[in-house]
Design a protein around this motif. Sequence first.
Motif, PDB file in Angstrom:
ATOM      1  N   SER A 192      26.940   7.051 -65.293  1.00 55.98           N
ATOM      2  CA  SER A 192      27.741   7.644 -66.362  1.00 55.98           C
ATOM      3  C   SER A 192      27.473   7.125 -67.771  1.00 55.98           C
ATOM      4  O   SER A 192      27.550   5.927 -68.038  1.00 55.98           O
ATOM      5  N   HIS A 193      27.155   8.062 -68.649  1.00 51.89           N
ATOM      6  CA  HIS A 193      27.311   7.807 -70.084  1.00 51.89           C
ATOM      7  C   HIS A 193      28.768   8.172 -70.342  1.00 51.89           C
ATOM      8  O   HIS A 193      29.138   9.342 -70.318  1.00 51.89           O
ATOM      9  N   MET A 194      29.587   7.154 -70.550  1.00 55.19           N
ATOM     10  CA  MET A 194      31.036   7.350 -70.539  1.00 55.19           C
ATOM     11  C   MET A 194      31.521   8.146 -71.753  1.00 55.19           C
ATOM     12  O   MET A 194      30.793   8.412 -72.682  1.00 55.19           O
ATOM     13  N   SER A 237      26.087   3.471 -67.634  1.00 52.14           N
ATOM     14  CA  SER A 237      24.799   3.431 -68.310  1.00 52.14           C
ATOM     15  C   SER A 237      24.959   2.822 -69.693  1.00 52.14           C
ATOM     16  O   SER A 237      25.973   3.032 -70.361  1.00 52.14           O
ATOM     17  N   HIS A 238      23.941   2.070 -70.096  1.00 52.47           N
ATOM     18  CA  HIS A 238      23.866   1.431 -71.425  1.00 52.47           C
ATOM     19  C   HIS A 238      25.231   0.958 -71.930  1.00 52.47           C
ATOM     20  O   HIS A 238      25.714   1.383 -72.976  1.00 52.47           O
ATOM     21  N   LEU A 239      25.832   0.037 -71.168  1.00 50.44           N
ATOM     22  CA  LEU A 239      27.140  -0.527 -71.547  1.00 50.44           C
ATOM     23  C   LEU A 239      27.049  -1.162 -72.940  1.00 50.44           C
ATOM     24  O   LEU A 239      26.146  -1.938 -73.223  1.00 50.44           O
ATOM     25  N   GLU A 262      30.029  12.111 -73.714  1.00 46.95           N
ATOM     26  CA  GLU A 262      30.113  12.090 -75.171  1.00 46.95           C
ATOM     27  C   GLU A 262      29.361  13.293 -75.745  1.00 46.95           C
ATOM     28  O   GLU A 262      29.227  13.427 -76.946  1.00 46.95           O
ATOM     29  N   TYR A 263      28.828  14.118 -74.852  1.00 46.11           N
ATOM     30  CA  TYR A 263      28.027  15.261 -75.278  1.00 46.11           C
ATOM     31  C   TYR A 263      28.592  16.563 -74.714  1.00 46.11           C
ATOM     32  O   TYR A 263      29.223  16.577 -73.659  1.00 46.11           O
ATOM     33  N   ASN A 264      28.251  17.641 -75.389  1.00 42.15           N
ATOM     34  CA  ASN A 264      28.548  18.965 -74.832  1.00 42.15           C
ATOM     35  C   ASN A 264      27.527  19.308 -73.769  1.00 42.15           C
ATOM     36  O   ASN A 264      26.380  18.908 -73.877  1.00 42.15           O
ATOM     37  N   SER A 318      16.024   1.024 -70.102  1.00 37.28           N
ATOM     38  CA  SER A 318      15.397   1.226 -71.413  1.00 37.28           C
ATOM     39  C   SER A 318      16.148   2.292 -72.202  1.00 37.28           C
ATOM     40  O   SER A 318      16.220   2.230 -73.418  1.00 37.28           O
ATOM     41  N   ASP A 319      16.699   3.274 -71.511  1.00 38.40           N
ATOM     42  CA  ASP A 319      17.243   4.472 -72.168  1.00 38.40           C
ATOM     43  C   ASP A 319      16.159   5.078 -73.067  1.00 38.40           C
ATOM     44  O   ASP A 319      16.462   5.834 -73.985  1.00 38.40           O
ATOM     45  N   GLY A 320      14.909   4.728 -72.812  1.00 38.78           N
ATOM     46  CA  GLY A 320      13.832   5.134 -73.702  1.00 38.78           C
ATOM     47  C   GLY A 320      12.951   6.204 -73.094  1.00 38.78           C
ATOM     48  O   GLY A 320      13.081   6.544 -71.920  1.00 38.78           O
ATOM     49  N   PRO A 338      16.823   2.109 -64.483  1.00 44.25           N
ATOM     50  CA  PRO A 338      17.891   3.000 -64.002  1.00 44.25           C
ATOM     51  C   PRO A 338      18.361   4.039 -65.017  1.00 44.25           C
ATOM     52  O   PRO A 338      19.257   4.833 -64.698  1.00 44.25           O
ATOM     53  N   HIS A 339      17.794   4.029 -66.209  1.00 45.50           N
ATOM     54  CA  HIS A 339      18.209   5.035 -67.202  1.00 45.50           C
ATOM     55  C   HIS A 339      17.052   5.257 -68.158  1.00 45.50           C
ATOM     56  O   HIS A 339      16.830   4.479 -69.084  1.00 45.50           O
ATOM     57  N   SER A 340      16.317   6.324 -67.918  1.00 48.86           N
ATOM     58  CA  SER A 340      15.163   6.598 -68.778  1.00 48.86           C
ATOM     59  C   SER A 340      15.124   8.074 -69.113  1.00 48.86           C
ATOM     60  O   SER A 340      15.891   8.874 -68.571  1.00 48.86           O
ATOM     61  N   GLU A 360      19.319  12.100 -66.826  1.00 47.18           N
ATOM     62  CA  GLU A 360      20.427  11.238 -67.245  1.00 47.18           C
ATOM     63  C   GLU A 360      21.348  11.911 -68.271  1.00 47.18           C
ATOM     64  O   GLU A 360      21.023  12.957 -68.822  1.00 47.18           O
ATOM     65  N   ASP A 361      22.466  11.240 -68.514  1.00 48.45           N
ATOM     66  CA  ASP A 361      23.421  11.669 -69.559  1.00 48.45           C
ATOM     67  C   ASP A 361      23.937  13.093 -69.339  1.00 48.45           C
ATOM     68  O   ASP A 361      24.230  13.816 -70.292  1.00 48.45           O
ATOM     69  N   GLY A 362      24.027  13.494 -68.083  1.00 46.00           N
ATOM     70  CA  GLY A 362      24.564  14.821 -67.784  1.00 46.00           C
ATOM     71  C   GLY A 362      23.563  15.944 -67.941  1.00 46.00           C
ATOM     72  O   GLY A 362      23.907  17.114 -67.776  1.00 46.00           O
TER      73      GLY A 362
HETATM   74 ZN   LIG Z   1      23.204   7.923 -72.657  1.00 44.63          ZN
END
Ligand SMILES: [Zn+2]
Length: 517
Positions: free
Chosen positions: A227-229, A256-258, A199-201, A403-405, A98-100, A125-127
Amino acid sequence: MNTCKFALLPILVVLAMTGCQQKPTPFLAEYSTIDLLIENGAVLDGLGNEAVLADVVVVGDKIVFVGDAEFSNDDFESRVGKRIDATGKTVAPGFIDPHSHGNPLETPEFENFLAMGVTTITLGEDGDSPYVEPLSDWLAEVSEKGIGTNLAMFVGHGTLRDQSGVGMSASPEPETSARMLELLDQTLKYTFGLSTGLEYNPGLNASTEELRELARVVGGNDRMIMSHMRNEDDDQLEASIAELLEQGEDARVHISHLKAVYGSGTARAEEILGILEDARAAGVNITADIYPYSASYTGIDIVFPVWAKTRQQFDVVKVERREELAEYLRNRVNRRNGPESTLLGTDPYTGKTLADLAHEMELPFEDVLIDVIGPDGASGAYFVMNDELQARLLQDPNIGVCSDGSPTGFHPRGHGTFAKIIEKYVIQDRVLTLSEAIRKMTSFPAQILGLSDRGVVAENMIADLIIFDAEKIRDRASYPDPFQLAEGFDVVVVNGKVARESGRLDPAMHGRVLQPE
Ligand SMILES: [Zn+2]
């Protein structure tokens, strides 16, 4: 069963005058060809049920039968194309990540994922989704070029901000905001949801109210927010979850990736799980995933303050507020387990820690960050997570695995995650049963994404399948050597086709760009 061929001749004669006169109906007679037969495996359906010894029959891209196939029916045997003996092995749905990350136009094979049993990945992902408008053009290009795994696409909040002209604004003009919501609405018709990277611009500039407006559009399309919070630090985690839960009033939400950066212990994990449990009891549809590593991996700007993350901001701050920045960096990196816990993954620093670099250059590490690297100068692995805390999170039935990989990220999660879950958490540490681990990596993410025809081994489901011996699964990727493919997933089937077998990748790619339902 066609018993006639085993019968003795006299009996045959008698039978010929009675029942066997009519030929028995061929097994699965409605199919003139059987593309794939997986025989005699221990089938884990992906729903958490115990394994059942069964054959799995695939026609086209679908599972058409799970059970005891009638092999003695000669007609059936002659119709079988590929036959795989899975005796002594587990047959399960392919994993859904769910997050790659990754770029299918550059590395479309995604062998790193296939080798660890993943048959569906998620991107955008991550916006951050590709800066192509409409995004459907990019997806069409991916389809045309071919892709090794299936792809469930998300549209990024940060990308929408840039495309609509909101950019880095904290209080955007009503017209640009409206344009962003309109773009989101259009793109959600063919994507699985909105991703945020707060957490990112530029996403970090969004107010809670902006996020709620976006959530209403997401909910209106029956999609979800991945969400990457806003902040994953242990002392900011409650606030970050609370912000996401507000969006959860209008749409399904997923963390995502708690993680609890520099938090530790099972009791802390239980506090976090309690918050999610209470929210679900109050009617919010919230889920989460984790990756099984104690280090995160991202751009070095993660340790810089929000007022010095971009190059422009940084250049000004470096001149005007240098002491303040140095102090911030010193405190933040020390709180994140110190400069020896930051392992750089970008050349020319690859493989060195921030402490190594400071030592080599005979500079304080904060000066290395300011004068040598800068906020946009490197990515790194940050050893900020606690194994006990993460393992407790993993045991919760509403926490999945990501994986976030990516194929190219300098972190072992991109090649090891799903193998590590089985090798370490199922076989070595017995934190999870095999059936529960498989559920977390198959039907659970399928349900989160809204994929009703994948993630389960059952008739009429799409044939994304893996065959393996759990005892032989090996995660070969490490921090110094992160690009080693996982071993032990003997056969990986994507959309009914064998995509990888005994370590050999089929050059024909069998993945698809998936359509939300
Ligand atoms: Zn992330």
